[in-house]
Motif scaffolding. Sequence first.
Motif, PDB file in Angstrom:
ATOM      1  N   ARG A 180      11.882  14.653  -0.566  1.00  0.00           N
ATOM      2  CA  ARG A 180      12.632  14.116  -1.586  1.00  0.00           C
ATOM      3  C   ARG A 180      13.443  12.378  -0.889  1.00  0.00           C
ATOM      4  O   ARG A 180      14.689  12.737   0.050  1.00  0.00           O
ATOM      5  N   ILE A 181      14.022  11.420  -1.423  1.00  0.00           N
ATOM      6  CA  ILE A 181      13.789   9.823  -0.631  1.00  0.00           C
ATOM      7  C   ILE A 181      15.239   9.875  -1.654  1.00  0.00           C
ATOM      8  O   ILE A 181      14.785   9.312  -2.570  1.00  0.00           O
TER       9      ILE A 181
ATOM     10  N   GLU B 197       8.047   6.651   3.622  1.00  0.00           N
ATOM     11  CA  GLU B 197       8.441   6.659   2.683  1.00  0.00           C
ATOM     12  C   GLU B 197       9.615   5.651   2.324  1.00  0.00           C
ATOM     13  O   GLU B 197      10.025   4.973   2.382  1.00  0.00           O
ATOM     14  N   ALA B 198      10.687   5.975   3.155  1.00  0.00           N
ATOM     15  CA  ALA B 198      11.796   5.518   3.560  1.00  0.00           C
ATOM     16  C   ALA B 198      12.107   3.998   4.560  1.00  0.00           C
ATOM     17  O   ALA B 198      12.397   3.277   4.276  1.00  0.00           O
ATOM     18  N   ALA B 199      10.175   4.380   5.743  1.00  0.00           N
ATOM     19  CA  ALA B 199      10.494   2.687   5.602  1.00  0.00           C
ATOM     20  C   ALA B 199       9.959   2.243   4.934  1.00  0.00           C
ATOM     21  O   ALA B 199      10.855   0.558   4.556  1.00  0.00           O
ATOM     22  N   ALA B 200       9.500   2.199   4.151  1.00  0.00           N
ATOM     23  CA  ALA B 200       9.066   0.904   3.180  1.00  0.00           C
ATOM     24  C   ALA B 200       9.861   0.070   2.162  1.00  0.00           C
ATOM     25  O   ALA B 200      10.334  -0.323   1.027  1.00  0.00           O
ATOM     26  N   MET B 201      11.461   1.254   2.076  1.00  0.00           N
ATOM     27  CA  MET B 201      12.366   0.815   1.359  1.00  0.00           C
ATOM     28  C   MET B 201      13.599   0.731   2.257  1.00  0.00           C
ATOM     29  O   MET B 201      14.238  -0.408   1.738  1.00  0.00           O
ATOM     30  N   LEU B 202      13.175   0.125   3.584  1.00  0.00           N
ATOM     31  CA  LEU B 202      14.140  -0.118   4.465  1.00  0.00           C
ATOM     32  C   LEU B 202      14.058  -2.103   3.833  1.00  0.00           C
ATOM     33  O   LEU B 202      15.942  -2.391   4.108  1.00  0.00           O
ATOM     34  N   ASP B 203      13.908  -2.966   3.379  1.00  0.00           N
ATOM     35  CA  ASP B 203      14.277  -4.237   3.065  1.00  0.00           C
ATOM     36  C   ASP B 203      14.513  -4.296   2.069  1.00  0.00           C
ATOM     37  O   ASP B 203      15.829  -4.870   1.946  1.00  0.00           O
TER      38      ASP B 203
ATOM     39  N   TRP C  41       7.490  15.973   6.523  1.00  0.00           N
ATOM     40  CA  TRP C  41       8.912  14.982   6.818  1.00  0.00           C
ATOM     41  C   TRP C  41       7.926  13.359   7.638  1.00  0.00           C
ATOM     42  O   TRP C  41       9.009  12.509   7.511  1.00  0.00           O
ATOM     43  N   TRP C  42       7.327  13.628   8.027  1.00  0.00           N
ATOM     44  CA  TRP C  42       6.230  11.952   8.500  1.00  0.00           C
ATOM     45  C   TRP C  42       5.983  11.370   7.293  1.00  0.00           C
ATOM     46  O   TRP C  42       7.083   9.766   6.793  1.00  0.00           O
ATOM     47  N   GLU C  43       5.294  11.757   6.310  1.00  0.00           N
ATOM     48  CA  GLU C  43       5.099  11.403   5.069  1.00  0.00           C
ATOM     49  C   GLU C  43       6.483  10.414   3.814  1.00  0.00           C
ATOM     50  O   GLU C  43       7.044   9.393   3.576  1.00  0.00           O
TER      51      GLU C  43
ATOM     52  N   VAL D 292      -1.449   9.506   8.016  1.00  0.00           N
ATOM     53  CA  VAL D 292      -0.502   8.928   6.971  1.00  0.00           C
ATOM     54  C   VAL D 292       0.531   8.296   6.151  1.00  0.00           C
ATOM     55  O   VAL D 292       0.736   8.045   5.200  1.00  0.00           O
ATOM     56  N   ALA D 293       1.047   7.041   7.098  1.00  0.00           N
ATOM     57  CA  ALA D 293       1.737   5.841   7.028  1.00  0.00           C
ATOM     58  C   ALA D 293       0.518   5.052   6.006  1.00  0.00           C
ATOM     59  O   ALA D 293       0.867   4.014   4.970  1.00  0.00           O
ATOM     60  N   GLU D 294      -0.754   5.296   6.025  1.00  0.00           N
ATOM     61  CA  GLU D 294      -1.836   4.505   5.500  1.00  0.00           C
ATOM     62  C   GLU D 294      -1.637   4.114   4.013  1.00  0.00           C
ATOM     63  O   GLU D 294      -1.180   4.077   3.199  1.00  0.00           O
ATOM     64  N   ARG D 295      -1.782   6.221   3.870  1.00  0.00           N
ATOM     65  CA  ARG D 295      -1.598   6.621   2.634  1.00  0.00           C
ATOM     66  C   ARG D 295      -0.875   6.490   2.132  1.00  0.00           C
ATOM     67  O   ARG D 295      -0.285   6.166   0.537  1.00  0.00           O
ATOM     68  N   VAL D 296       0.973   6.634   2.611  1.00  0.00           N
ATOM     69  CA  VAL D 296       1.880   6.386   1.964  1.00  0.00           C
ATOM     70  C   VAL D 296       2.627   4.924   1.325  1.00  0.00           C
ATOM     71  O   VAL D 296       2.895   4.328   0.152  1.00  0.00           O
ATOM     72  N   ARG D 297       1.720   4.210   2.666  1.00  0.00           N
ATOM     73  CA  ARG D 297       1.919   3.066   1.465  1.00  0.00           C
ATOM     74  C   ARG D 297       0.716   2.431   0.700  1.00  0.00           C
ATOM     75  O   ARG D 297       1.233   1.647  -0.077  1.00  0.00           O
TER      76      ARG D 297
END
Length: 189
Positions: A99-100, A60-66, A54-56, A160-165
Amino acid sequence: MNADAETVGAASRLTIHLAGEHETDASIGLTLIPLLKIPMAVIEFRHPTGARVWWEGWCEAAAMLDRIFPEQVDAGEMREPELTINSFVILDDAPRRARIRARSAAVSANGVGALSVTAGGLTIACASRAAVECQVRGWREAYDVFASDGGFGLPSADEVAERVRADHVRHGVNELLAASGRQRATRTA
């Protein structure tokens, strides 16, 4: 018990729609199990992999915000149901991946962008940048509570956030761009 009785299993599905800024609260519940309180639901984390997935997903959702919500805009008029249903959700499984789904306001029939995260039977759909930002903060806090409990071997929320980025940099978000291109093409055709 009747030997001829038939057992039927049913999967539960719940979708929570959030339109704007809201509060979240992560804590350890009375049963010593991490909880995340969001509008309309209390979510209980019973599996470390589920908390990480869920955190991953929210990373991913945060990376798509812009791309989905290029600016802070009101979600428009969102009709709320007269009856508010509050749910208690237990995340006791270990889904492989969240799934995003995303739709920008430019390709939306109602002019409102949307970004949702789904894992297992739970979907949280946000109709504004503020709603996504609140969910990212809440899920980070919930993951931190679970990960800091120790004994599970979970990486930190920052790791986790760094790995997703890094995955986004390495692989890009081509699926999202291709999907939005297809949506635009069908609307103009």
